[in-house]
Design a protein around this motif. Structure first.
Motif, PDB file in Angstrom:
ATOM      1  N   ASN A   1       0.708  -1.297   0.084  1.00  0.00           N
ATOM      2  CA  ASN A   1       0.041   0.179  -0.054  1.00  0.00           C
ATOM      3  C   ASN A   1       1.189   1.243  -0.189  1.00  0.00           C
ATOM      4  OD1 ASN A   1      -2.586  -1.578   0.251  1.00  0.00           O
ATOM      5  ND2 ASN A   1      -2.613  -1.396   2.340  1.00  0.00           N
ATOM      6  N   HIS A   2       0.433   2.269  -0.457  1.00  0.00           N
ATOM      7  CA  HIS A   2       0.979   3.653  -0.363  1.00  0.00           C
ATOM      8  C   HIS A   2       0.081   4.686   0.339  1.00  0.00           C
ATOM      9  CE1 HIS A   2       4.340   2.198  -2.744  1.00  0.00           C
ATOM     10  NE2 HIS A   2       3.456   1.610  -3.550  1.00  0.00           N
ATOM     11  N   ASN A   3       0.495   5.640   0.719  1.00  0.00           N
ATOM     12  CA  ASN A   3      -0.039   6.900   0.935  1.00  0.00           C
ATOM     13  C   ASN A   3       0.759   8.238   0.881  1.00  0.00           C
ATOM     14  OD1 ASN A   3      -1.088   8.053   4.585  1.00  0.00           O
ATOM     15  ND2 ASN A   3      -1.425   9.009   2.394  1.00  0.00           N
ATOM     16  N   VAL A   4       0.400   8.560  -0.349  1.00  0.00           N
ATOM     17  CA  VAL A   4       1.352   9.607  -1.207  1.00  0.00           C
ATOM     18  C   VAL A   4       0.554  10.943  -0.552  1.00  0.00           C
ATOM     19  CG1 VAL A   4       1.885  10.949  -3.440  1.00  0.00           C
ATOM     20  CG2 VAL A   4       1.485   8.441  -3.189  1.00  0.00           C
ATOM     21  N   PHE A   5       1.682  12.115  -0.152  1.00  0.00           N
ATOM     22  CA  PHE A   5       1.375  13.104   0.332  1.00  0.00           C
ATOM     23  C   PHE A   5       2.228  14.279   0.030  1.00  0.00           C
ATOM     24  CE2 PHE A   5       4.438  11.686   3.481  1.00  0.00           C
ATOM     25  CZ  PHE A   5       4.924  12.729   3.772  1.00  0.00           C
ATOM     26  N   SER A   6       1.867  15.445   0.177  1.00  0.00           N
ATOM     27  CA  SER A   6       2.798  16.486   0.114  1.00  0.00           C
ATOM     28  C   SER A   6       2.332  17.623   1.195  1.00  0.00           C
ATOM     29  CB  SER A   6       2.798  17.293  -1.141  1.00  0.00           C
ATOM     30  OG  SER A   6       4.050  18.278  -1.209  1.00  0.00           O
TER      31      SER A   6
ATOM     32  N   SER B   1      -0.538  21.554  -0.843  1.00  0.00           N
ATOM     33  CA  SER B   1      -0.353  20.429  -0.129  1.00  0.00           C
ATOM     34  C   SER B   1      -1.857  19.377  -0.245  1.00  0.00           C
ATOM     35  CB  SER B   1      -0.355  20.621   1.443  1.00  0.00           C
ATOM     36  OG  SER B   1      -1.734  21.543   1.690  1.00  0.00           O
ATOM     37  N   PHE B   2      -1.282  18.121  -0.178  1.00  0.00           N
ATOM     38  CA  PHE B   2      -2.393  17.135  -0.288  1.00  0.00           C
ATOM     39  C   PHE B   2      -2.095  15.879   0.528  1.00  0.00           C
ATOM     40  CE2 PHE B   2       0.509  16.146  -3.603  1.00  0.00           C
ATOM     41  CZ  PHE B   2       0.526  14.774  -3.702  1.00  0.00           C
ATOM     42  N   ASP B   3      -3.120  14.959   0.737  1.00  0.00           N
ATOM     43  CA  ASP B   3      -2.745  13.554   1.403  1.00  0.00           C
ATOM     44  C   ASP B   3      -3.834  12.636   0.518  1.00  0.00           C
ATOM     45  OD1 ASP B   3      -2.538  11.360   2.552  1.00  0.00           O
ATOM     46  OD2 ASP B   3      -2.917  12.397   4.605  1.00  0.00           O
ATOM     47  N   LEU B   4      -3.320  11.761  -0.253  1.00  0.00           N
ATOM     48  CA  LEU B   4      -4.266  10.937  -1.116  1.00  0.00           C
ATOM     49  C   LEU B   4      -4.860   9.851  -0.406  1.00  0.00           C
ATOM     50  CD1 LEU B   4      -2.247  10.604  -4.479  1.00  0.00           C
ATOM     51  CD2 LEU B   4      -4.183  12.212  -3.595  1.00  0.00           C
TER      52      LEU B   4
ATOM     53  N   ARG C   1      -2.238  -1.530  -4.642  1.00  0.00           N
ATOM     54  CA  ARG C   1      -2.356  -1.712  -5.960  1.00  0.00           C
ATOM     55  C   ARG C   1      -3.569  -1.904  -6.941  1.00  0.00           C
ATOM     56  NH1 ARG C   1       1.330  -6.856  -8.079  1.00  0.00           N
ATOM     57  NH2 ARG C   1       3.012  -5.342  -7.742  1.00  0.00           N
ATOM     58  N   GLY C   2      -3.438  -1.026  -8.174  1.00  0.00           N
ATOM     59  CA  GLY C   2      -4.629  -1.065  -8.809  1.00  0.00           C
ATOM     60  C   GLY C   2      -5.597   0.191  -8.889  1.00  0.00           C
ATOM     61  N   GLU C   3      -5.320   0.812  -7.548  1.00  0.00           N
ATOM     62  CA  GLU C   3      -6.223   1.817  -7.222  1.00  0.00           C
ATOM     63  C   GLU C   3      -5.712   3.257  -7.901  1.00  0.00           C
ATOM     64  OE1 GLU C   3      -8.008   2.426  -3.471  1.00  0.00           O
ATOM     65  OE2 GLU C   3      -7.145   0.448  -2.854  1.00  0.00           O
ATOM     66  N   VAL C   4      -6.490   3.976  -7.981  1.00  0.00           N
ATOM     67  CA  VAL C   4      -5.841   5.367  -8.753  1.00  0.00           C
ATOM     68  C   VAL C   4      -6.379   6.464  -7.923  1.00  0.00           C
ATOM     69  CG1 VAL C   4      -5.973   6.606 -10.961  1.00  0.00           C
ATOM     70  CG2 VAL C   4      -5.918   4.214 -11.156  1.00  0.00           C
ATOM     71  N   ARG C   5      -5.600   7.322  -7.648  1.00  0.00           N
ATOM     72  CA  ARG C   5      -5.904   8.753  -7.002  1.00  0.00           C
ATOM     73  C   ARG C   5      -5.432   9.794  -7.937  1.00  0.00           C
ATOM     74  NH1 ARG C   5      -6.896   7.258  -1.212  1.00  0.00           N
ATOM     75  NH2 ARG C   5      -7.843   5.470  -1.721  1.00  0.00           N
ATOM     76  N   ASP C   6      -5.794  10.880  -7.949  1.00  0.00           N
ATOM     77  CA  ASP C   6      -5.367  12.014  -8.662  1.00  0.00           C
ATOM     78  C   ASP C   6      -5.433  13.339  -7.817  1.00  0.00           C
ATOM     79  OD1 ASP C   6      -8.165  13.110  -8.840  1.00  0.00           O
ATOM     80  OD2 ASP C   6      -8.319  12.149 -10.836  1.00  0.00           O
TER      81      ASP C   6
END
Length: 134
Positions: A3-8, A14-17, A22-27
């Motif tokens: 799993n991932h938790n992409v953030f800035s 700033s954002f937190d997805l 795997r296979g999930e898409v966030r934008d």
């Protein structure tokens, strides 16, 4: 398989997805120009950089450092260059009606030192998060 938790934390973009697999898409759409440093709250060594531009005149240099920016209107500009290990350099330029045929801008990464970023809560990553191979 992870799993991932992409953030800035880069303001104003700033954002937190959130956590996703795997296979999930966030934008995310960015509202302002600038540098967005992107990290994964699960994997401390995963980093990325997004340069959000507010104009159409930009380039990503080739391996030898050369670049071309086509169709720049004549006028006065500030040329900016950035690299994750060297920071930003800028210089004023004047583009004549026929365009520029060459120019040089230099970046110096000699003083670069890796510093581990903090997680999205401003804390150090736990000891169990460094086992993955990248």
């Amino acid at each position: 398989p992870f799993n991932h938790n992409v953030f800035s934390l880069a303001e104003p973009n700033s954002f937190d997805l959130g956590l996703y697999g795997r296979g999930e898409v966030r934008d995310r759409r960015f509202a302002r120009a600038g540098l967005v440093r992107v990290y994964c709250n699960i994997h401390p060594r995963m980093t990325g950089f997004i340069v959000v531009r507010d104009n159409a005149w930009y380039a990503q240099p080739g391996g030898d450092g050369s670049f071309t920016i086509a169709n720049v209107p004549a006028g006065q500009y500030t040329l900016k260059a950035w690299h994750e290990r060297a920071g930003e350099a800028s210089q004023p330029i004047t583009v004549p009606a026929g365009g520029l045929s060459s120019l040089t801008i230099a970046l110096d990464a000699a003083g670069f030192q890796y510093v581990q970023h903090k997680n999205k809560y401003g804390q150090d990553y736990g000891s169990g998060t460094t086992r993955e191979r990248y």
